[in-house]
Scaffold this motif. Structure first.
Motif, PDB file in Angstrom:
ATOM      1  N   SER A 156       0.840  -1.192   0.000  1.00  0.00           N
ATOM      2  CA  SER A 156       0.000   0.000   0.000  1.00  0.00           C
ATOM      3  C   SER A 156       0.875   1.241   0.000  1.00  0.00           C
ATOM      4  CB  SER A 156      -0.950   0.021   1.210  1.00  0.00           C
ATOM      5  OG  SER A 156      -0.217   0.057   2.416  1.00  0.00           O
ATOM      6  N   ILE A 157       0.286   2.342  -0.452  1.00  0.00           N
ATOM      7  CA  ILE A 157       0.965   3.635  -0.478  1.00  0.00           C
ATOM      8  C   ILE A 157      -0.014   4.688   0.024  1.00  0.00           C
ATOM      9  CG2 ILE A 157       1.843   5.458  -1.996  1.00  0.00           C
ATOM     10  CD1 ILE A 157       3.159   3.291  -3.683  1.00  0.00           C
ATOM     11  N   ARG A 158       0.469   5.568   0.886  1.00  0.00           N
ATOM     12  CA  ARG A 158      -0.349   6.678   1.392  1.00  0.00           C
ATOM     13  C   ARG A 158       0.452   7.960   1.226  1.00  0.00           C
ATOM     14  NH1 ARG A 158      -3.280   3.123   0.901  1.00  0.00           N
ATOM     15  NH2 ARG A 158      -4.497   1.974   2.466  1.00  0.00           N
ATOM     16  N   LEU A 159      -0.229   9.070   0.948  1.00  0.00           N
ATOM     17  CA  LEU A 159       0.488  10.315   0.759  1.00  0.00           C
ATOM     18  C   LEU A 159      -0.372  11.509   1.137  1.00  0.00           C
ATOM     19  CD1 LEU A 159       0.777  11.043  -3.084  1.00  0.00           C
ATOM     20  CD2 LEU A 159      -0.591   9.203  -2.183  1.00  0.00           C
ATOM     21  N   ASN A 160       0.307  12.542   1.637  1.00  0.00           N
ATOM     22  CA  ASN A 160      -0.304  13.851   1.817  1.00  0.00           C
ATOM     23  C   ASN A 160       0.689  14.890   1.303  1.00  0.00           C
ATOM     24  OD1 ASN A 160       1.626  14.306   3.870  1.00  0.00           O
ATOM     25  ND2 ASN A 160       0.211  13.741   5.510  1.00  0.00           N
ATOM     26  N   ARG A 161       0.489  16.152   1.627  1.00  0.00           N
ATOM     27  CA  ARG A 161       1.350  17.182   1.045  1.00  0.00           C
ATOM     28  C   ARG A 161       2.747  17.207   1.649  1.00  0.00           C
ATOM     29  NH1 ARG A 161      -3.442  20.908   2.174  1.00  0.00           N
ATOM     30  NH2 ARG A 161      -4.825  20.539   0.427  1.00  0.00           N
ATOM     31  N   GLN A 162       2.959  16.418   2.688  1.00  0.00           N
ATOM     32  CA  GLN A 162       4.244  16.432   3.372  1.00  0.00           C
ATOM     33  C   GLN A 162       4.998  15.104   3.239  1.00  0.00           C
ATOM     34  OE1 GLN A 162       4.831  19.330   4.811  1.00  0.00           O
ATOM     35  NE2 GLN A 162       6.734  19.027   5.920  1.00  0.00           N
ATOM     36  N   ASN A 203      10.034  12.134   2.055  1.00  0.00           N
ATOM     37  CA  ASN A 203       9.675  13.543   2.006  1.00  0.00           C
ATOM     38  C   ASN A 203       9.126  13.820   0.610  1.00  0.00           C
ATOM     39  OD1 ASN A 203       9.451  16.256   2.329  1.00  0.00           O
ATOM     40  ND2 ASN A 203      11.643  16.683   2.395  1.00  0.00           N
ATOM     41  N   ILE A 204       7.869  14.208   0.521  1.00  0.00           N
ATOM     42  CA  ILE A 204       7.259  14.301  -0.808  1.00  0.00           C
ATOM     43  C   ILE A 204       7.807  15.485  -1.610  1.00  0.00           C
ATOM     44  CG2 ILE A 204       5.257  15.789  -0.387  1.00  0.00           C
ATOM     45  CD1 ILE A 204       3.613  13.555  -1.851  1.00  0.00           C
ATOM     46  N   LYS A 205       8.488  16.422  -0.962  1.00  0.00           N
ATOM     47  CA  LYS A 205       9.066  17.549  -1.708  1.00  0.00           C
ATOM     48  C   LYS A 205      10.146  17.094  -2.678  1.00  0.00           C
ATOM     49  CE  LYS A 205       8.691  20.594   2.320  1.00  0.00           C
ATOM     50  NZ  LYS A 205       8.564  19.497   3.291  1.00  0.00           N
ATOM     51  N   ASP A 206      10.981  16.146  -2.220  1.00  0.00           N
ATOM     52  CA  ASP A 206      12.088  15.710  -3.070  1.00  0.00           C
ATOM     53  C   ASP A 206      12.206  14.190  -3.147  1.00  0.00           C
ATOM     54  OD1 ASP A 206      12.929  15.122  -0.528  1.00  0.00           O
ATOM     55  OD2 ASP A 206      14.451  16.694  -0.456  1.00  0.00           O
ATOM     56  N   MET A 207      11.226  13.492  -2.548  1.00  0.00           N
ATOM     57  CA  MET A 207      11.158  12.032  -2.547  1.00  0.00           C
ATOM     58  C   MET A 207      12.327  11.375  -1.809  1.00  0.00           C
ATOM     59  SD  MET A 207       8.314  11.423  -3.900  1.00  0.00           S
ATOM     60  CE  MET A 207       7.133  12.396  -4.835  1.00  0.00           C
ATOM     61  N   LYS A 208      13.076  12.148  -1.031  1.00  0.00           N
ATOM     62  CA  LYS A 208      14.157  11.542  -0.256  1.00  0.00           C
ATOM     63  C   LYS A 208      13.588  10.649   0.841  1.00  0.00           C
ATOM     64  CE  LYS A 208      17.796  14.997  -0.925  1.00  0.00           C
ATOM     65  NZ  LYS A 208      18.654  16.003  -0.268  1.00  0.00           N
ATOM     66  N   LEU A 209      14.266   9.545   1.092  1.00  0.00           N
ATOM     67  CA  LEU A 209      13.859   8.642   2.153  1.00  0.00           C
ATOM     68  C   LEU A 209      14.263   9.237   3.498  1.00  0.00           C
ATOM     69  CD1 LEU A 209      12.699   5.891   3.022  1.00  0.00           C
ATOM     70  CD2 LEU A 209      15.002   4.945   2.763  1.00  0.00           C
ATOM     71  N   LEU A 210      13.276   9.460   4.360  1.00  0.00           N
ATOM     72  CA  LEU A 210      13.534  10.056   5.667  1.00  0.00           C
ATOM     73  C   LEU A 210      13.679   9.018   6.762  1.00  0.00           C
ATOM     74  CD1 LEU A 210      10.953  12.997   5.612  1.00  0.00           C
ATOM     75  CD2 LEU A 210      13.394  13.100   5.081  1.00  0.00           C
ATOM     76  N   LYS A 211      12.890   7.949   6.663  1.00  0.00           N
ATOM     77  CA  LYS A 211      12.859   6.977   7.759  1.00  0.00           C
ATOM     78  C   LYS A 211      12.403   5.623   7.239  1.00  0.00           C
ATOM     79  CE  LYS A 211      12.854   5.818  12.214  1.00  0.00           C
ATOM     80  NZ  LYS A 211      14.037   5.905  13.098  1.00  0.00           N
TER      81      LYS A 211
END
Length: 410
Positions: free
Chosen positions: A80-86, A100-108
């Motif tokens: 599954s995939i979930r997303l919001n503006r952040q 991080n949806i701004k740059d798609m970097k993996l945060l955690k």
């Protein structure tokens, strides 16, 4: 709750739900077959797609431009995939990845989660409260609540005795609804504290597979659908003394005592003790099929939307005052050809003071944050967020549709 995305054996389709009579097809893609996950970021042009052909790969597209923003591969099948503006959250069976949806970097990366074979997880659509919920146990109904902004565990909630089957946040991220595999009781908890606020009984059947839980945007109603033909809508309100007189039975007397006791208890506790029946119901003409529901306002009236796995969208009227049986007013086929209205949604959205494209196009080395508001409209500038050039694209991601990304209305 204003658009609909469906994956098919030939690709995927996106629809706009702006009217009852006309189902507007916004986009159709046949480039990737066997799409089993398609998630659109609200009414923007950002869409995330996963195909059975490459079930370990997530593809992120700007569908109006027909360009791929990036793709990521994972160690096992994406469930599954979930997303919001952040945040963008990818759920595998035994791990969860937060981007991080701004740059798609993996945060955690949350590793070693209990086996989650269905990919059950929920993400608050309110990016200011990017809470993530997922099963904290494979054998009991424990909910792990995680703060997607601070990247820290918020709490664990002992929600049910049996394993979880459904999770859903309300629009502000302040409430979380849950149901277990047994499916008879639905509970609502406060976020991030995890206090139990409400408890609803869906029915007395021993086993019901709840496939969809959803709040209305104003958090006044909670809808639950299952593999039975009945959809239940509950009203989130506290018990009052204006209820009709109970019959003179033992259960009636106990009910009176129970109700009287709530008058001496805090509001949270008394609300938790109420176990109301459904405020409104829908009798579908099918059963045994997976379906997804939404409570939305279409043409200024409250509607219940039910999408079934056989490719139909049912629209019902909902009486917000008296409830009762909802009336079917329209049935759309999702597998036929819809009317293409590319720009209709943009006409409904107010202008954005600073577009995503203009922000991305700026040099990321500019020191001033006052002229570069962040992605979130509720304080991104205060946090000094700067949107860098996209590391997975050949150049900046030029999402230059002024009104569509980031979306300003849900």
């Amino acid at each position: 709750c204003s658009s609909l995305a469906i994956g098919t054996t030939t690709g995927y389709k996106l629809f706009s739900l702006s009217s009852v009579e006309q189902l507007d097809q916004v986009h159709e893609s046949n480039e990737i077959p066997d799409v089993y996950i398609v998630e659109r970021l609200f009414s923007s042009s950002l869409v995330v797609v996963v195909s059975h052909a490459k079930p370990q790969q997530m593809n992120v597209y700007h569908f109006k431009k027909g360009t791929e923003i990036c793709n990521y591969s994972y160690s096992s099948h994406i469930l599954s995939i979930r997303l919001n503006r952040q945040r963008l959250v990818v759920c595998l069976e035994e791990s969860i990845y937060i981007h991080n949806i701004k740059d798609m970097k993996l945060l955690k990366t949350i590793l070693d989660i209990p086996p989650n074979t269905t990919g059950l997880c929920a993400l608050s659509i309110n990016h200011a409260n990017s809470y993530l919920a997922y099963p904290g146990s494979a054998t009991s109904g424990e909910i792990a609540l995680y703060d997607g902004n601070t990247l820290k565990t918020a709490c664990t909630i002992p929600a049910h005795d049996g394993p979880l089957a459904a999770l859903a946040f309300n629009s502000t991220g302040s409430k979380l609804a849950s149901a277990s595999e047994k499916g008879t009781v639905i509970r609502v908890f406060s976020v991030p504290g995890g206090q139990k606020l409400y408890e609803f009984r869906r029915g007395m059947k021993r086993y019901v597979n709840i496939s969809s839980l959803v709040f209305s945007m104003d958090s006044q109603f909670l809808c639950a659908s299952s593999n039975t033909e009945t959809v239940h809508i509950f009203k989130l309100e506290h018990l009052t003394d204006s209820r009709p007189e109970e019959p003179p039975t033992w259960s009636g007397y106990m009910g009176k005592m129970f109700q009287a006791a709530t008058n001496y208890l805090p509001a949270q506790v008394s609300g938790m003790m109420s176990q109301d029946r459904a405020f409104a119901t829908v009798r579908l003409n099918i059963s045994g099929q997976r379906n997804i529901c939404a409570l939305s306002t279409i043409q200024k009236l409250p509607r219940l939307l039910v999408t079934t796995s056989d490719g139909h969208l049912y629209i019902y009227n909902l009486d917000p005052q008296d409830g009762g049986e909802c009336v079917l007013i329209k049935n759309h086929s999702l597998l036929g050809s819809g009317k293409m209205e590319e720009n209709k949604e943009n006409d409904l959205q107010p202008p954005v003071p600073q577009s995503y494209a203009a922000t991305v196009a700026r040099q990321s080395t500019v020191p001033s944050t006052s002229t570069m508001p962040g992605y979130s409209e509720d304080g991104g500038a205060l946090r000094g967020e700067v949107i860098p050039e996209h590391e997975f694209a050949t150049g900046p991601v030029c999402l230059d549709d002024e009104n569509e990304f980031p979306p300003v209305s849900i």
